[in-house]
Design a protein around this motif. Structure first.
Motif, PDB file in Angstrom:
ATOM      1  N   ASP A 131      16.481  -9.664  78.292  1.00 27.70           N
ATOM      2  CA  ASP A 131      17.260 -10.313  76.956  1.00 27.70           C
ATOM      3  C   ASP A 131      17.576 -11.680  77.155  1.00 27.70           C
ATOM      4  OD1 ASP A 131      17.084  -7.892  75.637  1.00 27.70           O
ATOM      5  OD2 ASP A 131      18.994  -7.248  76.053  1.00 27.70           O
ATOM      6  N   GLU A 132      18.222 -12.108  78.525  1.00 28.37           N
ATOM      7  CA  GLU A 132      18.722 -13.384  78.598  1.00 28.37           C
ATOM      8  C   GLU A 132      17.608 -14.363  78.644  1.00 28.37           C
ATOM      9  OE1 GLU A 132      22.340 -13.613  81.680  1.00 28.37           O
ATOM     10  OE2 GLU A 132      20.707 -12.579  82.227  1.00 28.37           O
ATOM     11  N   ILE A 133      16.160 -13.958  79.092  1.00 27.48           N
ATOM     12  CA  ILE A 133      15.000 -14.790  79.097  1.00 27.48           C
ATOM     13  C   ILE A 133      14.698 -15.127  77.709  1.00 27.48           C
ATOM     14  CG2 ILE A 133      12.440 -14.916  79.761  1.00 27.48           C
ATOM     15  CD1 ILE A 133      13.546 -13.334  82.354  1.00 27.48           C
ATOM     16  N   ALA A 134      14.814 -14.048  76.948  1.00 20.55           N
ATOM     17  CA  ALA A 134      14.377 -14.064  75.429  1.00 20.55           C
ATOM     18  C   ALA A 134      15.157 -15.333  74.689  1.00 20.55           C
ATOM     19  CB  ALA A 134      14.273 -12.901  74.808  1.00 20.55           C
ATOM     20  N   LEU A 135      16.375 -15.379  74.929  1.00 20.43           N
ATOM     21  CA  LEU A 135      17.446 -16.292  74.511  1.00 20.43           C
ATOM     22  C   LEU A 135      17.173 -17.634  74.994  1.00 20.43           C
ATOM     23  CD1 LEU A 135      20.760 -14.298  74.487  1.00 20.43           C
ATOM     24  CD2 LEU A 135      19.653 -14.950  72.506  1.00 20.43           C
ATOM     25  N   ILE A 136      16.721 -17.599  76.248  1.00 24.39           N
ATOM     26  CA  ILE A 136      16.516 -18.993  76.865  1.00 24.39           C
ATOM     27  C   ILE A 136      15.356 -19.627  76.277  1.00 24.39           C
ATOM     28  CG2 ILE A 136      16.021 -20.463  79.019  1.00 24.39           C
ATOM     29  CD1 ILE A 136      18.096 -18.352  80.156  1.00 24.39           C
ATOM     30  N   ALA A 176      20.153 -23.964  66.597  1.00 24.89           N
ATOM     31  CA  ALA A 176      20.932 -24.176  67.613  1.00 24.89           C
ATOM     32  C   ALA A 176      22.494 -24.138  67.225  1.00 24.89           C
ATOM     33  CB  ALA A 176      20.881 -25.736  68.397  1.00 24.89           C
ATOM     34  N   ASP A 177      23.398 -23.541  68.147  1.00 23.33           N
ATOM     35  CA  ASP A 177      24.741 -23.310  67.945  1.00 23.33           C
ATOM     36  C   ASP A 177      25.424 -24.777  68.079  1.00 23.33           C
ATOM     37  OD1 ASP A 177      24.478 -20.739  67.939  1.00 23.33           O
ATOM     38  OD2 ASP A 177      24.981 -20.517  70.163  1.00 23.33           O
ATOM     39  N   LYS A 178      24.893 -25.661  69.041  1.00 26.13           N
ATOM     40  CA  LYS A 178      25.271 -27.076  69.193  1.00 26.13           C
ATOM     41  C   LYS A 178      24.354 -27.507  70.436  1.00 26.13           C
ATOM     42  CE  LYS A 178      28.960 -25.520  72.674  1.00 26.13           C
ATOM     43  NZ  LYS A 178      30.324 -25.145  72.983  1.00 26.13           N
ATOM     44  N   PRO A 179      24.558 -28.860  70.592  1.00 32.05           N
ATOM     45  CA  PRO A 179      23.862 -29.348  71.837  1.00 32.05           C
ATOM     46  C   PRO A 179      24.449 -28.735  73.157  1.00 32.05           C
ATOM     47  CG  PRO A 179      24.522 -31.412  70.360  1.00 32.05           C
ATOM     48  CD  PRO A 179      25.342 -29.941  70.116  1.00 32.05           C
ATOM     49  N   ALA A 180      23.374 -28.554  73.927  1.00 29.67           N
ATOM     50  CA  ALA A 180      23.832 -27.904  75.522  1.00 29.67           C
ATOM     51  C   ALA A 180      24.824 -28.771  76.241  1.00 29.67           C
ATOM     52  CB  ALA A 180      22.662 -27.361  76.177  1.00 29.67           C
ATOM     53  N   GLY A 214      19.361 -31.014  75.058  1.00 31.11           N
ATOM     54  CA  GLY A 214      19.123 -29.118  75.199  1.00 31.11           C
ATOM     55  C   GLY A 214      19.900 -28.836  74.051  1.00 31.11           C
ATOM     56  N   ALA A 215      19.407 -27.443  73.805  1.00 28.59           N
ATOM     57  CA  ALA A 215      20.296 -26.822  72.638  1.00 28.59           C
ATOM     58  C   ALA A 215      20.844 -25.615  73.363  1.00 28.59           C
ATOM     59  CB  ALA A 215      19.088 -26.134  71.876  1.00 28.59           C
ATOM     60  N   GLN A 216      22.184 -25.212  72.774  1.00 33.09           N
ATOM     61  CA  GLN A 216      22.646 -24.020  73.085  1.00 33.09           C
ATOM     62  C   GLN A 216      22.392 -23.210  71.984  1.00 33.09           C
ATOM     63  OE1 GLN A 216      27.086 -22.543  72.934  1.00 33.09           O
ATOM     64  NE2 GLN A 216      26.854 -23.487  74.827  1.00 33.09           N
ATOM     65  N   GLY A 291      15.785 -30.381  90.687  1.00 30.63           N
ATOM     66  CA  GLY A 291      16.044 -29.499  89.676  1.00 30.63           C
ATOM     67  C   GLY A 291      17.178 -28.513  89.589  1.00 30.63           C
ATOM     68  N   HIS A 292      17.558 -27.471  88.775  1.00 32.58           N
ATOM     69  CA  HIS A 292      18.351 -26.832  88.817  1.00 32.58           C
ATOM     70  C   HIS A 292      18.250 -25.565  87.983  1.00 32.58           C
ATOM     71  CE1 HIS A 292      19.630 -28.044  84.838  1.00 32.58           C
ATOM     72  NE2 HIS A 292      19.431 -29.260  85.289  1.00 32.58           N
ATOM     73  N   ALA A 293      18.979 -24.254  88.480  1.00 35.75           N
ATOM     74  CA  ALA A 293      18.801 -23.161  87.442  1.00 35.75           C
ATOM     75  C   ALA A 293      19.656 -23.336  86.171  1.00 35.75           C
ATOM     76  CB  ALA A 293      19.552 -22.049  88.134  1.00 35.75           C
ATOM     77  N   ILE A 294      19.188 -22.820  85.029  1.00 39.44           N
ATOM     78  CA  ILE A 294      19.782 -22.838  83.931  1.00 39.44           C
ATOM     79  C   ILE A 294      19.937 -21.588  83.288  1.00 39.44           C
ATOM     80  CG2 ILE A 294      17.753 -23.245  82.645  1.00 39.44           C
ATOM     81  CD1 ILE A 294      18.820 -25.112  80.887  1.00 39.44           C
ATOM     82  N   GLY A 295      20.996 -21.690  82.476  1.00 44.44           N
ATOM     83  CA  GLY A 295      21.127 -20.031  81.732  1.00 44.44           C
ATOM     84  C   GLY A 295      22.394 -20.288  80.839  1.00 44.44           C
ATOM     85  N   ILE A 296      23.575 -19.607  81.199  1.00 43.07           N
ATOM     86  CA  ILE A 296      24.741 -19.824  80.157  1.00 43.07           C
ATOM     87  C   ILE A 296      25.303 -21.314  80.604  1.00 43.07           C
ATOM     88  CG2 ILE A 296      27.146 -18.993  79.918  1.00 43.07           C
ATOM     89  CD1 ILE A 296      26.245 -16.155  80.654  1.00 43.07           C
ATOM     90  N   ASP A 297      25.216 -21.616  81.591  1.00 38.78           N
ATOM     91  CA  ASP A 297      25.571 -23.001  82.011  1.00 38.78           C
ATOM     92  C   ASP A 297      24.130 -23.759  82.079  1.00 38.78           C
ATOM     93  OD1 ASP A 297      28.269 -22.771  81.986  1.00 38.78           O
ATOM     94  OD2 ASP A 297      28.242 -22.340  84.295  1.00 38.78           O
ATOM     95  N   VAL A 298      24.413 -25.248  81.729  1.00 39.22           N
ATOM     96  CA  VAL A 298      23.157 -25.963  81.966  1.00 39.22           C
ATOM     97  C   VAL A 298      23.038 -26.142  83.525  1.00 39.22           C
ATOM     98  CG1 VAL A 298      22.332 -28.524  81.470  1.00 39.22           C
ATOM     99  CG2 VAL A 298      23.632 -27.304  79.898  1.00 39.22           C
ATOM    100  N   HIS A 299      23.857 -26.488  84.148  1.00 44.48           N
ATOM    101  CA  HIS A 299      23.619 -26.376  85.783  1.00 44.48           C
ATOM    102  C   HIS A 299      23.901 -25.335  86.186  1.00 44.48           C
ATOM    103  CE1 HIS A 299      23.592 -30.703  84.126  1.00 44.48           C
ATOM    104  NE2 HIS A 299      22.632 -30.952  85.111  1.00 44.48           N
ATOM    105  N   GLU A 300      23.063 -24.327  86.886  1.00 43.33           N
ATOM    106  CA  GLU A 300      23.261 -23.291  87.822  1.00 43.33           C
ATOM    107  C   GLU A 300      22.897 -23.322  89.017  1.00 43.33           C
ATOM    108  OE1 GLU A 300      24.072 -20.144  83.954  1.00 43.33           O
ATOM    109  OE2 GLU A 300      22.634 -19.643  85.539  1.00 43.33           O
ATOM    110  N   ASN A 301      23.082 -22.331  89.735  1.00 45.60           N
ATOM    111  CA  ASN A 301      22.440 -22.302  91.022  1.00 45.60           C
ATOM    112  C   ASN A 301      21.434 -21.356  91.121  1.00 45.60           C
ATOM    113  OD1 ASN A 301      24.007 -24.211  92.739  1.00 45.60           O
ATOM    114  ND2 ASN A 301      25.542 -22.840  92.920  1.00 45.60           N
ATOM    115  N   PRO A 302      20.305 -21.223  91.908  1.00 39.79           N
ATOM    116  CA  PRO A 302      20.135 -22.300  92.848  1.00 39.79           C
ATOM    117  C   PRO A 302      19.552 -23.541  92.242  1.00 39.79           C
ATOM    118  CG  PRO A 302      18.325 -20.808  92.788  1.00 39.79           C
ATOM    119  CD  PRO A 302      19.139 -20.442  91.815  1.00 39.79           C
ATOM    120  N   ARG A 303      19.408 -24.564  93.301  1.00 40.33           N
ATOM    121  CA  ARG A 303      18.616 -25.905  92.942  1.00 40.33           C
ATOM    122  C   ARG A 303      17.557 -26.381  93.686  1.00 40.33           C
ATOM    123  NH1 ARG A 303      23.612 -28.504  90.135  1.00 40.33           N
ATOM    124  NH2 ARG A 303      24.874 -26.865  89.945  1.00 40.33           N
TER     125      ARG A 303
END
Length: 361
Positions: A131-136, A176-180, A214-216, A291-303
């Motif tokens: 589900d998260e992958i679909a939203l991203i 988009a809800d807003k810019p990421a 980016g888009a949120q 690069g960096h991981a991405i999801g709920i936050d723009v910048h997540e781990n790992p990197r």
């Protein structure tokens, strides 16, 4: 594996009776909305949501499988948690120490009837659910469409802020809800600023312009960077002073993407991109991670950094964004979001990455 099952397996491994979640990003998958208010308490047998009047009905309509608790003057936070502790016989509770002030943590230790253990839940977000992958993916489709739109929109004489405003308006029109994050538009010499937020600078013909945005979408983020050549001069793309730099960055980015597959340490992917840029003589001009991981936050781990030894696994989503920055001359960065698959990597953007002129259809 669903969210609660994964969390309970983690609780068992950590030998905890429950975990108290208070950070916005780690509550969001449980609450269904992004808010700094409220708490989630998950134990081996039950899942609880504690929110005040402002969010109670909204969250209750989304949170199937959770027991709702209304926080108010008659039912303050500590009293509600202590009732749950007593009813379920909880002895040890984990809490997110990185997201709690010293004052709040001290108060919890004094008022809650359980042994508290500071921990981090962020590693549990590294592998995304379907589900998260679909939203991203949806957030990336919005950013992809916006990149195509803005490449046609940019004309000499526009200010960077105008371009950013158009980008953000277009993404909202696409869902988009807003810019990421704060949109980066860096033209001409400002392209040497990796985080050159849009300014009042006028964009001129013949300049390179880098856009990072980016888009949120429904709480999940996308992140894309494209560098264009501003139309209006008669010179060919190949004769531009930064054309070779663009080609070097593109080569590094494509090589890094080809290196991505399960079991590869993150620093290896960084090394592949960095080596390509170093071979071209621009090593000192690439001063950030690949690069960096991405999801709920723009910048997540790992990197994708020189020191991150995390092994890639299917379901991880990361950016690949090498760049070269030449003070006084400009810069180039190219960025995609990439999904780690069972056999390699899938780029979630479709836009062509060859150097393109602005204003072209």
């Amino acid at each position: 594996m669903d969210l609660l099952t994964r969390l309970r397996l983690w609780l068992a491994a950590e030998k905890l009776d429950g975990v108290l979640i208070n950070s916005r990003q780690n509550k969001q998958p449980h609450l269904g909305i992004s808010t700094g208010s409220g708490y989630v308490l998950v134990t081996q047998t039950r899942a609880h949501i504690l929110v005040d009047f402002r969010y109670y009905n909204d969250v209750a309509s989304r949170a199937a499988g959770y027991r709702m608790h209304l926080l108010d003057a008659a039912n303050p936070f500590a009293a509600v948690v202590n009732r749950i502790v007593a009813q379920e016989g909880l002895a040890t509770l984990g809490f997110e120490g990185d997201y709690v002030s010293w004052q709040t943590g001290s108060r919890w230790r004094e008022t809650l009837n359980a042994t508290l253990c500071s921990l981090s839940l962020d590693p549990l977000r590294q592998i995304k659910t379907p589900d998260e992958i679909a939203l991203i993916r949806a957030a990336c489709r919005i950013a992809d469409a916006a990149a195509r739109h803005i490449q046609r929109f940019i004309q000499p004489g526009m200010r960077e802020r105008e371009v950013a405003a158009e980008l953000e308006w277009f993404m909202r029109q696409q869902g988009a809800d807003k810019p990421a994050f704060d949109t980066i538009v860096a033209s001409g010499p400002r392209g040497a600023l990796p985080h050159g937020k849009a300014s009042d600078k006028v964009i001129e013909a013949g300049e390179m312009v880098t856009l990072d945005f980016g888009a949120q979408h429904r709480g999940y983020c996308s992140d894309i960077t494209r560098t264009f050549l501003v139309a209006g001069q008669s010179q060919s793309l190949e004769s531009h002073p930064l054309y070779a730099v663009y080609q070097t960055v593109l080569e590094a980015q494509l090589a890094a993407i080809r290196a991505i597959r399960p079991g590869i340490p993150c620093h290896k992917v960084d090394s592949v991109a960095r080596s390509a840029i170093e071979r071209a003589g621009y090593g000192p001009q690439f001063g950030h991670n690949t690069g960096h991981a991405i999801g709920i936050d723009v910048h997540e781990n790992p990197r994708f950094s020189p020191t991150d030894a995390t092994l890639l696994q299917p379901g991880m989503l990361l950016t690949v964004e090498p760049g070269i920055y030449l003070e006084g001359r400009g810069g180039v960065r190219i960025e995609d979001v990439v999904l780690v698959t069972d056999t390699g990597a899938e780029v979630l953007y479709a836009m062509d990455k060859t150097l393109q002129l602005t204003g072209e259809q």
